[in-house]
Design an enzyme around this catalytic site. Structure first.
Site, PDB file in Angstrom:
ATOM      1  N   GLU A  13       0.810  -1.221   0.000  1.00  0.00           N
ATOM      2  CA  GLU A  13       0.000   0.000   0.000  1.00  0.00           C
ATOM      3  C   GLU A  13       0.845   1.274   0.000  1.00  0.00           C
ATOM      4  O   GLU A  13       0.358   2.334  -0.368  1.00  0.00           O
ATOM      5  CB  GLU A  13      -0.951  -0.013   1.211  1.00  0.00           C
ATOM      6  N   GLY A  79     -12.907  -3.947   2.124  1.00  0.00           N
ATOM      7  CA  GLY A  79     -14.007  -4.745   1.616  1.00  0.00           C
ATOM      8  C   GLY A  79     -15.246  -3.878   1.472  1.00  0.00           C
ATOM      9  O   GLY A  79     -15.562  -3.092   2.367  1.00  0.00           O
ATOM     10  N   MET A 176      -9.192  -2.580   8.627  1.00  0.00           N
ATOM     11  CA  MET A 176      -8.683  -2.951   9.939  1.00  0.00           C
ATOM     12  C   MET A 176      -7.857  -1.867  10.644  1.00  0.00           C
ATOM     13  O   MET A 176      -7.249  -2.150  11.673  1.00  0.00           O
ATOM     14  CB  MET A 176      -7.869  -4.251   9.808  1.00  0.00           C
ATOM     15  N   GLU A 177      -7.851  -0.648  10.095  1.00  0.00           N
ATOM     16  CA  GLU A 177      -7.019   0.399  10.719  1.00  0.00           C
ATOM     17  C   GLU A 177      -7.674   1.777  10.813  1.00  0.00           C
ATOM     18  O   GLU A 177      -7.382   2.558  11.740  1.00  0.00           O
ATOM     19  CB  GLU A 177      -5.688   0.593   9.938  1.00  0.00           C
ATOM     20  N   ASP A 200     -12.363  -6.304  -2.423  1.00  0.00           N
ATOM     21  CA  ASP A 200     -13.228  -7.485  -2.298  1.00  0.00           C
ATOM     22  C   ASP A 200     -14.583  -7.050  -1.754  1.00  0.00           C
ATOM     23  O   ASP A 200     -14.769  -5.898  -1.395  1.00  0.00           O
ATOM     24  CB  ASP A 200     -12.583  -8.521  -1.358  1.00  0.00           C
TER      25      ASP A 200
HETATM   26  N1  ADE Z   1      -9.235  -5.154   3.827  1.00  0.00           N
HETATM   27  C1  ADE Z   1      -9.542  -5.494   2.565  1.00  0.00           C
HETATM   28  N2  ADE Z   1     -10.633  -6.294   2.534  1.00  0.00           N
HETATM   29  C2  ADE Z   1     -11.012  -6.463   3.822  1.00  0.00           C
HETATM   30  C3  ADE Z   1     -12.046  -7.196   4.445  1.00  0.00           C
HETATM   31  N3  ADE Z   1     -12.900  -7.920   3.731  1.00  0.00           N
HETATM   32  N4  ADE Z   1     -12.143  -7.152   5.798  1.00  0.00           N
HETATM   33  C4  ADE Z   1     -11.254  -6.419   6.516  1.00  0.00           C
HETATM   34  N5  ADE Z   1     -10.250  -5.723   5.980  1.00  0.00           N
HETATM   35  C5  ADE Z   1     -10.120  -5.732   4.645  1.00  0.00           C
END
Ligand code: ADE
Length: 232
Positions: A13, A79, A176-177, A200
């Site tokens: 990233e 996501g 997640m951050e 995703d």
């Molecule tokens: N980062 C990218 N895709 C994610 C997901 N599905 N859940 C958590 N962090 C992500």
């Protein structure tokens, strides 16, 4: 703005951004490499925080304490939590919260941090508007959405969890951050923006599509940052 902190959780990233820097000085603090220098003529510190909220919060606080940053940008992938937000599209945070903060046993709502005035951290409006303008100019083919980022120490890859995140928090994307960076920025009274490209759909297909589309998604955030940083 004088110095801008740019945080990505993973090497992928931040690598392309670091490669475009001049006059770089690297310092290792708390096992993280902080790259201070110039990016497109702006003073920046670019760093890979590592994954998850604890790493992200520590990283942001170091940027504040050791580099006196005036604003922080979190860049990376996420996501999607909405059907219309597709892989490769970009979400600009309007605000961010922690979806896994759970003090419901004390009578708090999910996501509420006990004894804090706020648990939903608002991104800087000017940074959102500038980023949105740059997207239209630099990546007109990409869908751009402004909405809530919901963060937790969890890779979301199940439909039931995804639906719960949508219903409970009305999130646009999950990662997640972001909320940890947002909370640290709030506590230090500095502006922030989270920029996430969708890798995703945060459902059963997530693990597979993530690996396939991560690279393409990151390229979109890099194009945006190339245009945005000089404007800050
Ligand atoms: N980062 C990218 N895709 C994610 C997901 N599905 N859940 C958590 N962090 C992500």
């Amino acid at each position: 703005m004088r110095t801008i902190g740019i945080i990505g959780a993973m090497d992928e990233e931040v690598k392309l951004l670091k490669d475009s820097m001049d006059g770089v000085e690297v310092r290792n603090i708390a096992s993280m490499d902080f790259y201070k220098g110039h990016f497109k003529g702006k003073s920046v510190v670019i760093v890979r925080s590592g994954i998850g909220k604890v790493n992200a919060a520590i990283c942001t606080q170091i940027l504040v304490d050791n580099y006196g940053i005036d604003a922080v940008i979190n860049t990376g992938v996420a996501g999607s939590l909405r059907n219309e937000i597709n892989i490769g599209d970009i979400v600009l945070s309007t605000d961010a919260l922690q979806h896994d903060m759970d003090a419901t046993g004390f009578g708090y709502e999910m996501g509420v941090i006990p004894r804090m005035e706020s648990s939903i951290f608002e991104a800087d409006k000017e940074m959102i508007e500038k980023a949105s303008m740059i997207c239209a100019r630099e990546i007109p083919e990409v869908g751009v959405y402004k909405g809530r980022v919901v963060s937790g120490d969890q890779f979301v890859s199940h439909m039931d969890k995804k639906e719960w995140l949508v219903q409970t928090f009305k999130g646009y994307c999950t990662e997640m951050e972001g909320a940890a960076i947002a909370q640290t920025a709030y506590l230090n009274n500095i502006p922030f923006l989270i920029i996430r490209a969708i890798s995703d759909k945060a459902d059963q297909s997530a693990e597979m599509t993530y690996s396939e589309f991560e690279h393409m998604a990151i390229n979109n955030t890099v194009k945006l940052l190339n245009g945005l940083v000089p404007e800050l």
